[in-house]
Design a protein around this motif. Structure first.
Motif, PDB file in Angstrom:
ATOM      1  N   TYR A  54      24.578 -15.506  33.233  1.00  0.00           N
ATOM      2  CA  TYR A  54      23.313 -15.349  33.871  1.00  0.00           C
ATOM      3  C   TYR A  54      22.423 -17.196  33.338  1.00  0.00           C
ATOM      4  O   TYR A  54      23.003 -17.169  32.448  1.00  0.00           O
ATOM      5  N   LEU A  58      17.928 -14.395  27.903  1.00  0.00           N
ATOM      6  CA  LEU A  58      16.679 -14.234  26.872  1.00  0.00           C
ATOM      7  C   LEU A  58      16.569 -13.275  25.769  1.00  0.00           C
ATOM      8  O   LEU A  58      16.395 -13.235  24.837  1.00  0.00           O
ATOM      9  N   ASN A 102      19.492  -8.467  36.707  1.00  0.00           N
ATOM     10  CA  ASN A 102      18.735  -8.476  38.093  1.00  0.00           C
ATOM     11  C   ASN A 102      20.444  -9.452  38.876  1.00  0.00           C
ATOM     12  O   ASN A 102      20.648  -8.689  39.709  1.00  0.00           O
ATOM     13  N   MET A 105      21.309  -5.640  39.814  1.00  0.00           N
ATOM     14  CA  MET A 105      20.322  -4.630  41.315  1.00  0.00           C
ATOM     15  C   MET A 105      20.547  -6.363  42.490  1.00  0.00           C
ATOM     16  O   MET A 105      20.484  -5.498  44.108  1.00  0.00           O
ATOM     17  N   PRO A 127      21.434  -5.457  28.109  1.00  0.00           N
ATOM     18  CA  PRO A 127      20.048  -6.031  27.201  1.00  0.00           C
ATOM     19  C   PRO A 127      18.407  -5.613  27.756  1.00  0.00           C
ATOM     20  O   PRO A 127      17.868  -5.566  26.800  1.00  0.00           O
ATOM     21  N   ASP A 128      18.446  -5.948  28.575  1.00  0.00           N
ATOM     22  CA  ASP A 128      17.393  -5.787  29.197  1.00  0.00           C
ATOM     23  C   ASP A 128      16.942  -5.285  30.108  1.00  0.00           C
ATOM     24  O   ASP A 128      15.582  -5.227  31.036  1.00  0.00           O
ATOM     25  N   LEU A 129      17.199  -3.539  30.583  1.00  0.00           N
ATOM     26  CA  LEU A 129      17.575  -2.717  30.782  1.00  0.00           C
ATOM     27  C   LEU A 129      16.741  -1.381  29.986  1.00  0.00           C
ATOM     28  O   LEU A 129      17.446  -0.928  29.288  1.00  0.00           O
ATOM     29  N   ILE A 130      16.094  -1.054  30.326  1.00  0.00           N
ATOM     30  CA  ILE A 130      15.720   0.078  29.387  1.00  0.00           C
ATOM     31  C   ILE A 130      15.770   1.537  30.305  1.00  0.00           C
ATOM     32  O   ILE A 130      16.219   1.926  31.752  1.00  0.00           O
ATOM     33  N   ASP A 132      14.075   4.084  30.926  1.00  0.00           N
ATOM     34  CA  ASP A 132      13.210   4.026  31.809  1.00  0.00           C
ATOM     35  C   ASP A 132      13.358   3.478  33.427  1.00  0.00           C
ATOM     36  O   ASP A 132      12.912   3.907  34.425  1.00  0.00           O
ATOM     37  N   GLU A 133      14.032   2.804  33.258  1.00  0.00           N
ATOM     38  CA  GLU A 133      14.140   1.869  34.377  1.00  0.00           C
ATOM     39  C   GLU A 133      15.673   1.823  35.009  1.00  0.00           C
ATOM     40  O   GLU A 133      16.022   1.349  36.317  1.00  0.00           O
TER      41      GLU A 133
ATOM     42  N   MET B   1      12.929   4.422  38.723  1.00  0.00           N
ATOM     43  CA  MET B   1      11.817   3.389  38.978  1.00  0.00           C
ATOM     44  C   MET B   1      10.052   4.538  38.267  1.00  0.00           C
ATOM     45  O   MET B   1       9.327   4.829  39.347  1.00  0.00           O
ATOM     46  N   THR B   2      10.745   5.042  37.457  1.00  0.00           N
ATOM     47  CA  THR B   2       9.435   5.609  37.071  1.00  0.00           C
ATOM     48  C   THR B   2       8.608   4.736  36.228  1.00  0.00           C
ATOM     49  O   THR B   2       7.264   6.048  35.446  1.00  0.00           O
ATOM     50  N   THR B   3       8.544   4.000  35.821  1.00  0.00           N
ATOM     51  CA  THR B   3       7.470   3.285  34.608  1.00  0.00           C
ATOM     52  C   THR B   3       6.380   3.029  35.025  1.00  0.00           C
ATOM     53  O   THR B   3       5.545   3.166  36.188  1.00  0.00           O
ATOM     54  N   ARG B   6       3.407  -0.532  38.126  1.00  0.00           N
ATOM     55  CA  ARG B   6       4.150  -0.477  39.308  1.00  0.00           C
ATOM     56  C   ARG B   6       2.955  -0.556  40.302  1.00  0.00           C
ATOM     57  O   ARG B   6       2.115   0.184  40.686  1.00  0.00           O
ATOM     58  N   GLY B  12       7.083  -3.209  36.315  1.00  0.00           N
ATOM     59  CA  GLY B  12       8.467  -2.278  35.804  1.00  0.00           C
ATOM     60  C   GLY B  12       8.184  -3.125  34.910  1.00  0.00           C
ATOM     61  O   GLY B  12       7.765  -4.656  33.943  1.00  0.00           O
ATOM     62  N   ARG B  13       8.788  -3.027  33.766  1.00  0.00           N
ATOM     63  CA  ARG B  13       9.657  -3.283  32.334  1.00  0.00           C
ATOM     64  C   ARG B  13      11.045  -3.440  32.322  1.00  0.00           C
ATOM     65  O   ARG B  13      11.717  -2.366  31.791  1.00  0.00           O
ATOM     66  N   TYR B  14      10.977  -4.541  32.790  1.00  0.00           N
ATOM     67  CA  TYR B  14      12.695  -4.931  31.887  1.00  0.00           C
ATOM     68  C   TYR B  14      13.102  -6.316  31.024  1.00  0.00           C
ATOM     69  O   TYR B  14      12.524  -7.163  32.021  1.00  0.00           O
ATOM     70  N   VAL B  15      13.380  -5.761  30.079  1.00  0.00           N
ATOM     71  CA  VAL B  15      12.864  -6.457  28.919  1.00  0.00           C
ATOM     72  C   VAL B  15      13.890  -5.759  27.854  1.00  0.00           C
ATOM     73  O   VAL B  15      14.490  -4.426  27.701  1.00  0.00           O
ATOM     74  N   GLY B 276      13.908  -9.327  43.534  1.00  0.00           N
ATOM     75  CA  GLY B 276      14.886  -8.657  41.683  1.00  0.00           C
ATOM     76  C   GLY B 276      13.875  -9.190  40.767  1.00  0.00           C
ATOM     77  O   GLY B 276      12.850  -9.151  40.907  1.00  0.00           O
ATOM     78  N   VAL B 277      14.738  -8.765  39.755  1.00  0.00           N
ATOM     79  CA  VAL B 277      13.700  -9.308  38.532  1.00  0.00           C
ATOM     80  C   VAL B 277      14.244 -10.276  38.132  1.00  0.00           C
ATOM     81  O   VAL B 277      15.298 -11.232  37.467  1.00  0.00           O
ATOM     82  N   LEU B 278      13.730 -11.374  37.276  1.00  0.00           N
ATOM     83  CA  LEU B 278      12.688 -12.605  36.857  1.00  0.00           C
ATOM     84  C   LEU B 278      11.519 -11.929  35.251  1.00  0.00           C
ATOM     85  O   LEU B 278      10.539 -12.004  35.622  1.00  0.00           O
ATOM     86  N   HIS B 279      11.884 -12.031  34.293  1.00  0.00           N
ATOM     87  CA  HIS B 279      10.685 -12.166  33.141  1.00  0.00           C
ATOM     88  C   HIS B 279      10.536 -11.312  33.262  1.00  0.00           C
ATOM     89  O   HIS B 279       8.776 -10.565  32.836  1.00  0.00           O
ATOM     90  N   PHE B 282       9.833  -6.571  38.629  1.00  0.00           N
ATOM     91  CA  PHE B 282      10.387  -7.045  40.016  1.00  0.00           C
ATOM     92  C   PHE B 282       9.702  -7.361  40.568  1.00  0.00           C
ATOM     93  O   PHE B 282       8.376  -6.921  40.807  1.00  0.00           O
TER      94      PHE B 282
END
Lengths: 283, 420
Positions: A54, A58, A102, A105, A127-130, A132-133, B1-3, B6, B12-15, B276-279, B282
């Motif tokens: 990827y 990170l 990503n 997705m 690793p970057d999906l919790i 909750d999401e 997508m419940t966090t 939004r 959201g939180r993609y970390v 998409g998702v970055l950092h 979404f």
């Protein structure tokens, strides 16, 4: 039970921890990476963590960053991952795909799950999906019978541990330290505490990753974890070797050392490894 | 997508899970702080006595002759201490850092404006500060590297990936995961995992609050259009937010069109990006068919980012805001025009908003009132502009370039950098 679950149960029955080895698809190129994964299975890895390169990794340190940048520069595509999972399955080990979200997705969560199942993959480490999401992924992995490996960390509260582990299938990935992938001279004492706290809220097997690089560390982690995950140290066998053949040799040697390590763990006094709240019922 | 956090589908939180406790703590602390008179009072005092708020409005009639004769009014965030709107956010986050009992801040920076602001806040409040900056950006914004070091910050040149802002964010996130116990990540724009997009917007909301009242005072009515450049989008969210309910006011964000959207060398996420998702968020992202991030391009380091704050994606989605690309050429032309007609050297980022005002003014004609957020000053861009317009001979450029090529991992060139 899924294939990953079967393997972990078999290892447990043998009185040892499982060895889980990571390599990214496409380093040094796609065929070379598949050859390396197969060699790793033959040398004693129980489960292969198949990394998807990827552009923005990170959670990864310099060794894996270098390998995946090289893989992408060489034209590695997400499609190549399913070739690798099929090869790993044919070599006799479950293939868990480690991917940043990503990429899933973008393909579409359901399409990715369907392609992964068709390609013989066992599931995803994200690793970057919790959790909750992860509503879409939980639904698709259920319908395709795929494992879901979420991470927990030393910073995780008991509430977060409960949330993460209840969404996991296969095992839960316990990050040994706060930080990114990479070898470390010692695997922090935080790992053992985290595994204990995790076992208090779940019967799902707990595997430990981040920082393990040799047989001694593997043996140490194997005392308290159901599986030992090794990444950067294995990747470095390939990136530091002067030739491909040397790389495969170094990879094979290290895998054998690690495989001995996970078998050398000392049994904890007074019971099964992993403690009373382990997975005795399902083993 | 419940966090939480939004904006419609976006955000959201993609970390990594490891960061969730820190994000939850930050969210709780900032929510309490924003309704705590002591915190709000301290921030207002700093705005007034340190930043120089409220920032003024400047009407620019000679510039406006080139914008269809519309009335063009600038919100002068360039006059803030440190030279841009960025100080609004960092003072807020630095105060929160102290509230959380943390002693170290880290920040990413593109043009260097956010890095300078973060270093400034750290100096003011006695915090340790490390700024991550893409190596390419340390070269094109060398004076800001020197500024940050003067202020006591450590500047780390990031050599991974495209060596620009997105890679600086990656490196800052890696640092944060490893040091989250004592470190707060002062993210510089309205993206990232919740609560950053909302929190950073709230710290910049003062721009729109002031500007709305000031325009009413000056013109006697609301503006027809509010314009701002959009990299991550913090100055734009800051000025847009107070106008969201004023449905008669058009909100126009200007993205970096680089060499032109059709060339692929740009940072026009809303023209060519996909969801998409970055950092951690979404939103819209410039990516290839596999989902790999595509490198962005812009003459402006601060707009050179392949993603954008999720609330902007939402405003586009619901049709409340519109977003247009501005090419490097048009931005630099607007840059020169403001210099020559009004005696104001804008940041190249802000010049994109000025170019947008020229276009929109010509579309709407002399009856229109345009409010432009002049988000930063152009001192940092003089070297780039001198090259662009061929203002210096080769020897002089090389002399200026010696600063630009200074190794950003060392500190030895600190004094030299400042004297030039």
């Amino acid at each position: 039970m899924t294939r990953v679950g079967d393997v972990l149960a078999r290892c447990r029955a043998e009185g040892r921890a499982a060895l889980i080895g990571y390599l990214p698809v496409g380093y040094p190129d796609v065929p070379g990476s598949i050859e390396a994964m197969t060699a790793m299975v033959e040398a004693g890895v129980d489960i292969v963590e198949v990394g998807v390169p990827y552009s923005d990794p990170l959670m990864d340190g310099p060794v894996i960053q270098y390998a995946v940048e090289t893989a992408l520069a060489g034209g590695t595509r997400v499609d190549d991952v399913f070739t690798a999972t099929a090869a790993v399955r044919d070599a006799g080990a479950p293939a868990l795909v480690m991917t940043y979200w990503n990429l899933v997705m973008r393909r579409g969560v359901e399409t990715f799950a369907s392609d992964l199942a068709a390609g013989g993959g066992s599931g995803l480490i994200t690793p970057d999906l919790i959790p909750d999401e992860a509503g879409d992924w939980i639904a698709s992995s259920e319908s395709h019978g795929l494992d879901r490996v979420f991470l927990v960390a030393p910073s995780s509260t008991s509430e977060r541990l409960t949330r993460a582990t209840s969404a996991c299938r296969g095992f839960v990935y316990a990050a040994s330290t706060m930080g990114v992938t990479g070898t470390r001279t010692s695997v922090g004492s935080a790992a053992e505490g985290l595994v204990a706290r995790t076992r208090a809220v779940t019967d799902v097997p707990v595997c430990v990753g981040l920082g393990v690089s040799n047989g001694e560390q593997a043996a140490d982690v194997a005392r308290f974890a159901d599986g030992v995950i090794v990444g950067s140290a294995l990747v470095r066998c390939l990136t530091e070797a002067p030739t491909r053949a040397d790389g495969i040799r170094a990879l094979t040697d290290l895998t054998r050392e690690l495989a001995e390590g996970v078998r050398a763990r000392r049994s904890t006094p007074g019971g099964a490894p992993g403690g009373a709240s382990g997975m005795v019922a399902s083993a | 997508m419940t966090t939480p956090g939004r904006f419609g589908d976006f955000g959201g939180r993609y970390v990594p899970e490891a960061l969730i406790p820190a994000l939850e703590q930050l969210d709780e602390v900032r929510r309490k702080a924003m309704i705590d008179p002591e915190f709000v009072g301290e921030l207002e005092r700093l705005h007034r006595t340190y930043t120089g708020r409220p920032s003024i409005l400047t009407e620019v009639p000679r510039f406006a002759e080139h914008a269809g004769g519309a009335r063009v009014i600038l919100k002068r965030e360039d006059l803030n201490h440190t030279g841009s709107h960025k100080i609004n956010n960092v003072l807020g986050q630095a105060l929160l850092t102290k509230r959380m009992g943390k002693k170290r801040i880290i920040a990413e920076t593109g043009a260097g404006q956010h890095g300078v602001a973060a270093a400034t806040a750290a100096a003011l409040l006695g915090l340790d500060c490390v700024v991550y900056m893409g190596k390419v950006d340390t070269e094109r914004q060398a004076l800001n590297v020197a500024r940050m070091r003067l202020l006591g910050a450590e500047v780390v040149a990031v050599e991974n990936g495209s060596q620009t802002l997105k890679d600086a964010v990656n490196e800052a996130l890696r640092d944060w995961v490893a040091n989250v116990d004592d470190t707060h990540y002062v993210l510089g724009t309205v993206t990232g995992p919740h609560p950053f997009p909302e929190m950073v917007r709230d710290f910049h909301r003062v721009i729109g609050i002031e500007a709305r009242a000031q325009v009413l005072d000056l013109v006697g009515r609301l503006p027809d259009v509010v314009l701002a450049c959009v990299g991550g989008g913090s100055n734009a969210m800051g000025i847009f937010h107070r106008f969201l309910d004023d449905t008669g006011v058009r909100l126009v964000g200007l993205e970096a069109g680089g060499a032109g959207v059709t060339t692929g060398r740009h940072a026009a996420r809303f023209s060519a990006g996909e969801r998409g998702v970055l950092h951690g968020a979404f939103t819209y992202v410039m990516q290839d068919v596999d989902g790999q991030t595509v490198e962005s391009h812009s003459v402006s380091a601060g707009l050179d980012y392949p993603s954008v704050g999720p609330e902007h994606s939402y405003l586009l989605d619901i049709g409340r805001a519109e977003y247009r690309p501005i090419t490097d050429v048009d931005a630099m032309e607007a840059f020169r025009l403001l210099c020559r007609t009004e005696g104001i050297i804008p940041a190249i980022e802000s010049a994109h908003a000025l170019a947008g005002a020229i276009d929109v003014g010509r579309e709407l004609g002399p009856e229109a009132v345009l409010l432009v957020n002049l988000s930063g000053r152009g001192d940092k861009d003089v070297h780039t502009a001198a090259q662009w317009f061929g203002l210096l001979d080769d020897a002089a450029l090389q002399s200026a370039g010696a600063i630009a090529s200074a190794d950003a991992t060392g500190v030895s060139s600190l004094t030299d950098g400042v004297q030039v």
